[in-house]
Design an enzyme around this catalytic site. Structure first.
Site, PDB file in Angstrom:
ATOM      1  N   GLU A  55      -4.529  -3.916  -0.791  1.00  0.00           N
ATOM      2  CA  GLU A  55      -5.999  -3.882  -0.709  1.00  0.00           C
ATOM      3  C   GLU A  55      -6.552  -5.290  -0.505  1.00  0.00           C
ATOM      4  OE1 GLU A  55      -6.612  -1.583  -4.277  1.00  0.00           O
ATOM      5  OE2 GLU A  55      -5.703   0.121  -3.253  1.00  0.00           O
ATOM      6  N   SER A 112       1.337   6.125  -5.250  1.00  0.00           N
ATOM      7  CA  SER A 112       1.166   7.487  -5.768  1.00  0.00           C
ATOM      8  C   SER A 112       2.288   7.901  -6.733  1.00  0.00           C
ATOM      9  CB  SER A 112       1.042   8.488  -4.617  1.00  0.00           C
ATOM     10  OG  SER A 112      -0.116   8.204  -3.850  1.00  0.00           O
ATOM     11  N   LYS A 142      -7.158  -1.710 -10.913  1.00  0.00           N
ATOM     12  CA  LYS A 142      -8.059  -2.038  -9.799  1.00  0.00           C
ATOM     13  C   LYS A 142      -9.469  -2.336 -10.345  1.00  0.00           C
ATOM     14  CE  LYS A 142      -5.260   0.921  -6.925  1.00  0.00           C
ATOM     15  NZ  LYS A 142      -5.015   1.360  -5.589  1.00  0.00           N
ATOM     16  N   ASN A 200      -2.043  -1.019 -12.629  1.00  0.00           N
ATOM     17  CA  ASN A 200      -3.060  -1.729 -11.849  1.00  0.00           C
ATOM     18  C   ASN A 200      -4.344  -0.906 -11.918  1.00  0.00           C
ATOM     19  OD1 ASN A 200      -4.614  -3.061  -9.988  1.00  0.00           O
ATOM     20  ND2 ASN A 200      -3.499  -2.312  -8.189  1.00  0.00           N
ATOM     21  N   GLU A 227       5.312  -1.470  -1.763  1.00  0.00           N
ATOM     22  CA  GLU A 227       4.221  -0.500  -1.790  1.00  0.00           C
ATOM     23  C   GLU A 227       3.848  -0.127  -0.356  1.00  0.00           C
ATOM     24  OE1 GLU A 227       1.901  -0.566  -5.644  1.00  0.00           O
ATOM     25  OE2 GLU A 227       0.953  -2.021  -4.350  1.00  0.00           O
ATOM     26  N   HIS A 230      -1.487  -7.684  -3.006  1.00  0.00           N
ATOM     27  CA  HIS A 230      -1.666  -6.230  -2.979  1.00  0.00           C
ATOM     28  C   HIS A 230      -2.259  -5.846  -1.618  1.00  0.00           C
ATOM     29  CE1 HIS A 230      -3.272  -2.261  -3.879  1.00  0.00           C
ATOM     30  NE2 HIS A 230      -2.416  -2.223  -4.888  1.00  0.00           N
ATOM     31  N   GLY A 251      -2.681   5.416  -3.231  1.00  0.00           N
ATOM     32  CA  GLY A 251      -3.913   6.171  -3.484  1.00  0.00           C
ATOM     33  C   GLY A 251      -4.084   7.388  -2.596  1.00  0.00           C
TER      34      GLY A 251
HETATM   35  C1  PEP Z   1      -1.478   0.423  -6.429  1.00  0.00           C
HETATM   36  O1  PEP Z   1      -2.671   0.234  -6.551  1.00  0.00           O
HETATM   37  O2  PEP Z   1      -0.718  -0.530  -6.420  1.00  0.00           O
HETATM   38  C2  PEP Z   1      -0.987   1.786  -6.309  1.00  0.00           C
HETATM   39  C3  PEP Z   1       0.279   1.975  -6.148  1.00  0.00           C
HETATM   40  O3  PEP Z   1      -1.939   2.796  -6.384  1.00  0.00           O
HETATM   41  P1  PEP Z   1      -1.625   4.361  -6.547  1.00  0.00           P
HETATM   42  O4  PEP Z   1      -0.612   4.509  -7.652  1.00  0.00           O
HETATM   43  O5  PEP Z   1      -2.937   4.969  -6.865  1.00  0.00           O
HETATM   44  O6  PEP Z   1      -1.069   4.839  -5.235  1.00  0.00           O
END
Ligand code: PEP
Length: 259
Positions: free
Chosen positions: A97, A213, A11, A9, A167, A95, A173
């Site tokens: 976000e 992460s 983003k 992803n 998630e 997601h 992040g």
């Molecule tokens: C994500 O954007 O779905 C995500 C898991 O980000 P990160 O790996 O940076 O935590």
């Protein structure tokens, strides 16, 4: 039965030249991925360019969101038909976000899931609790609500066409991760719910990815958990070497699938 999958992803990262370069590096590093399926989800503006780079490779193209309508007066939106036409095979939906920053509701996400399926796009439905919800002991309640709402009304045969991504919001992040056993506990719970929504057999066929992460040094730990079927990767997918390592570490051992 379930081949692990790793989804990048990106983003809102990747102007055209960067997107091409990153996609080329990932493609070249994963020419014949064994025991793992790999997808790249660039921003909408880079989908066509990345589609060209990935043409003829086993890597799949995906999008980070879509609208639920085919077309119409929806300024700024992109429909599943438009994504399918560009060669997208999957779309990340719900997601955190988008849930938290863009205030997407469960009802909207559910409409998007159904619309994606109508256009043969595999929805990657994201669910996850905030730090405060976990502290209050609400993790299972929250993910159950999001899963049931996101998949509401789908016939059992469509469930198996979906992928779920657990998630935890506090891990996205932040550099914090759920422990593999914390994640596996939630994945097991989600799979139990999928059995109720469909059947035990269909639940066994649905991939449940972990996201939050995931990095090259922890990907192998998650992949050892039988309930974890790969990763949704944000930050670490912006470095080709990191993402390639994560994909390789997420592969089922000996190219076999997870049951
Ligand atoms: C994500 O954007 O779905 C995500 C898991 O980000 P990160 O790996 O940076 O935590």
């Amino acid at each position: 039965m379930r081949t692990p999958m790793v989804v990048a992803n990106w983003k809102m990262h990747g102007r055209l030249a960067e997107a091409r370069e990153l996609a080329q590096a990932v493609r070249d590093g994963l020419k014949r991925p064994r025991g793992v399926e790999v997808a790249i989800c660039p921003p909408f503006t880079a989908l066509a360019a990345v589609a060209e780079v990935l043409a003829g490779s086993p890597l799949m193209l995906g999008a980070q969101n879509c609208h639920w309508e085919e077309s119409g007066a929806f300024t700024g939106e992109v429909s599943p038909a438009m994504l399918a036409e560009l060669g997208c095979r999957l779309v990340v939906l719900g997601h955190s976000e988008r849930r938290h920053i863009s205030r997407e509701t469960d009802e909207e996400i559910s409409r998007k899931v159904a619309a994606a399926l109508r256009h043969r796009l595999q929805p990657v439905l994201c669910v996850g609790e905030t730090a405060e919800e976990r502290r209050q002991g609400l993790t299972f309640t929250v993910v159950e609500g999001q899963l049931r709402a996101g998949l509401a009304g789908l016939p059992a045969e469509d469930l198996v066409r979906c992928t779920i991504a657990y998630e935890p919001v506090w891990a996205i992040g932040t550099g914090l991760t759920a422990t593999p056993s914390q994640a596996a506990e939630v994945h097991g719970y989600l799979r139990g719910l999928l059995s109720e929504l469909g059947s035990k057999e269909s639940a066994q066929a649905v991939r449940i990815l972990y996201g939050g992460s995931v990095k090259p040094d922890n990907a192998g730990l998650f992949s050892q958990e039988p309930e974890i079927d790969g990763a949704l990767v944000g930050g670490a997918s912006l470095q080709a070497a990191s993402f390639i390592t994560i994909a390789k570490k997420s592969a089922a051992k000996s190219g076999a699938s997870k049951e």
